[in-house]
Structure formats: C-alpha cells, structure tokens
Design a protein around this motif. Structure first.
Motif, short mmCIF file in Angstrom:
data_model
loop_
_atom_site.label_atom_id
_atom_site.label_comp_id
_atom_site.label_asym_id
_atom_site.label_seq_id
_atom_site.Cartn_x
_atom_site.Cartn_y
_atom_site.Cartn_z
N GLN A 193 0.83 -1.21 0.00
CA GLN A 193 0.00 0.00 0.00
C GLN A 193 0.87 1.25 0.00
O GLN A 193 0.60 2.21 -0.73
CB GLN A 193 -0.92 0.00 1.22
N ARG A 194 1.91 1.24 0.84
CA ARG A 194 2.77 2.42 0.91
C ARG A 194 3.54 2.60 -0.38
O ARG A 194 3.72 3.72 -0.86
CB ARG A 194 3.75 2.28 2.10
N ASN A 196 2.51 1.78 -3.36
CA ASN A 196 1.59 2.30 -4.37
C ASN A 196 1.34 3.79 -4.20
O ASN A 196 1.31 4.54 -5.18
CB ASN A 196 0.27 1.53 -4.31
N VAL A 197 1.20 4.23 -2.95
CA VAL A 197 0.98 5.66 -2.68
C VAL A 197 2.18 6.48 -3.14
O VAL A 197 2.03 7.49 -3.85
CB VAL A 197 0.71 5.89 -1.18
N GLU A 200 2.81 6.37 -7.05
CA GLU A 200 1.88 7.23 -7.77
C GLU A 200 2.22 8.71 -7.57
O GLU A 200 2.20 9.50 -8.51
CB GLU A 200 0.45 6.95 -7.31
N ALA A 201 2.56 9.08 -6.34
CA ALA A 201 2.91 10.47 -6.04
C ALA A 201 4.17 10.91 -6.79
O ALA A 201 4.31 12.08 -7.17
CB ALA A 201 3.11 10.65 -4.54
N ALA A 206 1.74 2.65 -10.30
CA ALA A 206 1.48 2.24 -8.92
C ALA A 206 1.48 0.74 -8.72
O ALA A 206 1.38 0.27 -7.61
CB ALA A 206 0.15 2.82 -8.45
#
Length: 216
Positions: A193-194, A196-197, A200-201, A206
C-alpha cells in the motif's frame, strides 16, 4: 563420461525462483525480474535482530522500512516522493539476501557489499529511482534507519536506553514511536500500500506490472 561425472561438474544454480514466477539471477540481477509483490512478501517474512525480539510476531524488515520512510519525512518534511520511495526500498535487497546483522556484514567484507550494491541498483532501476542514491539522501536514510533501530532496540530487543544511545544515537526531536510488530500478512499488505501511494505520487506506475524503468 558417465552421467554422474557430468552432474558433478554442473555449475551450481545462481538464481532464485520467486512466487511471481520470476527467476532472479543473483550474480547478475535484471530489473525485469524484480516485482514489488515478491519484495513485500519476502521482507514481511524477514525478521529484524535475527528474530531476537519480544512479542508474538517478529519485527519484519517490511515494517521497519515503512517506519524509516516515515522518519525521513519527519526529518525532512519537504522530501519528495521519489526519495521517500527510496527510503521505503532502502532494505529491499534483503528479500533475497535476508537481514544480516551489522557485525556479520563486517565479517563478510567487501565482496558482500558489492553483491548487495548490484542488487540494490537493479531494484532502483526497476522502480524508477536513480541507480545511485545521492549522498545527502543516503545520509538522511541512514539517520532514519538508526533512529528506527533505537526504538526497536529499546522496545523489542532488550537494550536499555543508555546502550541504545551509545549504538544508535538520539532519535530526531519531536518523533516518538510505539512499536507493535505486525503479522507477516499485515506487514506485506501495508508495504505494498505504501509503495503504491509513493509510486503514484512520484509519477511512476502504482503497480509492479506497469512499473516504468525510468532512471531520470
């Protein structure tokens, strides 16, 4: 030549099959054979401190990496997502080589470091991070890594406060951490999850199947 002699002279296998189906050549790792799911799965099952910690679960390298990224952002609130991603991935090579404690790394010497650096370079290229981390970012990640180790040492590994200060130094002002080791499944999920965040940022894909091989 007999079959037995041919088998005896066969080169030893130097690749590892990952759960994704990738075969990673350990001596010449290709970015194409590296997947974030394999990294997360492996790191969630690699224990810090050789497992010599209290609690129902080991404190995994995956969970440690999430904390290190968080500490980096605490020290440098303006830190860009690309470098926060580098912090998250700072121990990613350990999904292959495990988490060797520092004294053992020292005993193994330079050849081990070359092996580790080659794998780290392939991981960086795979996920769009510059192959060589700038010195100031490496210093920041090392500072955060030592801060995390301080909390691990005092809360999980039996060090007293004075010992931890001697080995790891004072954690950054204003940052506090209460550690609760996660199960491997939880640590794996949170790591992905981290990733992917941050990916993407940073403007990267992602998910691992679409990740760019951007070295800019």
């Amino acid at each position: 030549m007999t079959k037995g002699l041919r088998s005896a002279r066969k080169e030893p296998r130097a690749w590892q099959r990952m759960l994704s189906g990738r075969r990673l050549d350990l001596l010449d790792p290709s970015p194409m054979d590296i997947e974030i799911e394999d990294i997360a799965h492996g790191l969630a099952r690699v224990a810090r401190w050789n497992g010599q910690t209290v609690g129902e679960h080991a404190f995994s390298v995956a969970q440690h990496s999430i904390v290190v990224e968080e500490i980096c952002a605490h020290i440098r609130p303006d830190l860009g997502p690309k470098w926060r991603l580098a912090a998250l991935l700072h121990d990613a090579s350990e999904y292959v080589i495990g988490d060797m404690i520092s004294p053992f790394k020292t005993a193994l010497g330079f050849d081990y470091k070359k092996f580790e650096e080659r794998l780290e370079t392939a991981i960086h290229i795979r996920f769009g991070i510059p192959a060589k981390t700038p010195a100031n970012i490496k210093k920041l990640i090392k500072q955060a890594d030592r801060a995390c180790a301080f909390f691990e040492a005092t809360q999980l590994a039996g060090f007293n406060h004075t010992e931890a200060l001697e080995f790891f130094g004072q954690p950054p002002a204003g940052y506090a951490l209460s550690i609760e080791p996660l199960s491997p499944a939880q640590a794996q999920s949170r790591y992905i999850q981290r990733y992917n965040v941050l990916s993407e940022a940073a403007g990267f894909a992602a998910t691992s199947s679409d990740a760019a091989f951007d070295t800019e």
